[in-house]
Motif scaffolding. Structure first.
Motif, short mmCIF file in Angstrom:
data_model
loop_
_atom_site.label_atom_id
_atom_site.label_comp_id
_atom_site.label_asym_id
_atom_site.label_seq_id
_atom_site.Cartn_x
_atom_site.Cartn_y
_atom_site.Cartn_z
N MET A 153 -90.96 20.32 60.92
CA MET A 153 -90.32 20.30 59.61
C MET A 153 -91.35 20.14 58.49
O MET A 153 -91.25 20.78 57.45
N ALA A 154 -92.35 19.30 58.72
CA ALA A 154 -93.39 19.09 57.71
C ALA A 154 -94.20 20.36 57.49
O ALA A 154 -94.46 20.77 56.36
N PHE A 155 -94.58 21.03 58.58
CA PHE A 155 -95.38 22.25 58.45
C PHE A 155 -94.56 23.38 57.84
O PHE A 155 -95.09 24.19 57.07
N LYS A 156 -93.28 23.42 58.15
CA LYS A 156 -92.40 24.46 57.61
C LYS A 156 -92.38 24.41 56.08
O LYS A 156 -92.30 25.44 55.42
N ARG A 157 -92.47 23.19 55.53
CA ARG A 157 -92.43 23.03 54.06
C ARG A 157 -93.68 23.58 53.37
O ARG A 157 -93.62 23.98 52.22
N ILE A 158 -94.81 23.57 54.08
CA ILE A 158 -96.07 24.00 53.44
C ILE A 158 -96.61 25.31 53.99
O ILE A 158 -97.57 25.85 53.45
N LYS A 159 -95.99 25.83 55.02
CA LYS A 159 -96.54 26.99 55.74
C LYS A 159 -96.86 28.16 54.82
O LYS A 159 -97.93 28.75 54.91
#
Length: 198
Positions: A153-159
């Motif tokens: 979820m964290a990486f999805k926000r900045i990907k």
């Protein structure tokens, strides 16, 4: 035997994250989160490479599925049952190919997880955690799974702020835009005429 050599090679780089604060449980959470995040990033990168390698084929199969779907809807409009059956069969075959291709590519996202869990087993096989307010003990995997979900979820926000993944998204968006002209059964409904203004 060969997996142990790989685990020995990566161990000094991974274990460093498990020794940041000097407190066992917070360090375990930090290290496991970083390990999960690396697994997410490797999975995302691998699936993007698989997409780039198969992009032309994906576009071809998606285009065929779109074409045959639209032909089947047009055949229904023309009340041509034979043409509908033939084009619908071709559409189903094309959709099946794209579906299984997507599943195969999605598996490229998951390959780092067994390696992360293998390293955790290598290091923490004998470590158990007590579930709060119970007498139940769980192993490292029960900590890894929710932290993997949090890392995803964290990486999805900045990907898509990362230039490489931003480029992949623009390619996917272009492909999706091309396939947005698919006809559906709602196209068979009669067009309602608007009442004249009085």
């Amino acid at each position: 035997m060969q997996i142990n050599m790989i685990l020995d090679a990566v161990d000094p780089f991974v274990i460093w994250w498990y020794r940041i604060t000097g407190y066992a449980f917070p360090d375990f959470l930090i290290g496991t989160f970083v390990l999960a995040l690396v697994a997410v990033i490797l999975g995302e990168f691998t699936i993007s490479l698989a997409y780039l390698a198969n992009r032309k084929r994906i576009e071809k199969e998606t285009g065929e599925a779109l074409q045959y779907q639209n032909l089947s809807i047009d055949a229904l409009k023309a009340k041509n049952k034979h043409a509908y059956k033939a084009s619908n069969k071709l559409a189903n075959d094309a959709f099946g190919k794209t579906f299984f291709m997507q599943i195969a590519m999605s598996s490229a996202f998951l390959w780092p997880i067994p390696f992360a869990l293998a390293w955790m087993d290598y290091r923490f096989a004998d470590v158990d955690f007590r579930i709060l307010f119970t007498d139940h003990l769980v192993g490292y995997a029960y900590v890894f799974v929710p932290l993997y979900a949090a890392a995803y979820m964290a990486f999805k926000r900045i990907k898509y702020r990362i230039p490489y993944f931003k480029r992949i998204k623009s390619l996917l968006d272009a492909n999706e835009k091309d396939s947005s002209e698919m006809k559906s059964f709602t196209d068979l409904l009669p067009v309602r005429k608007e009442a004249p203004n009085t």
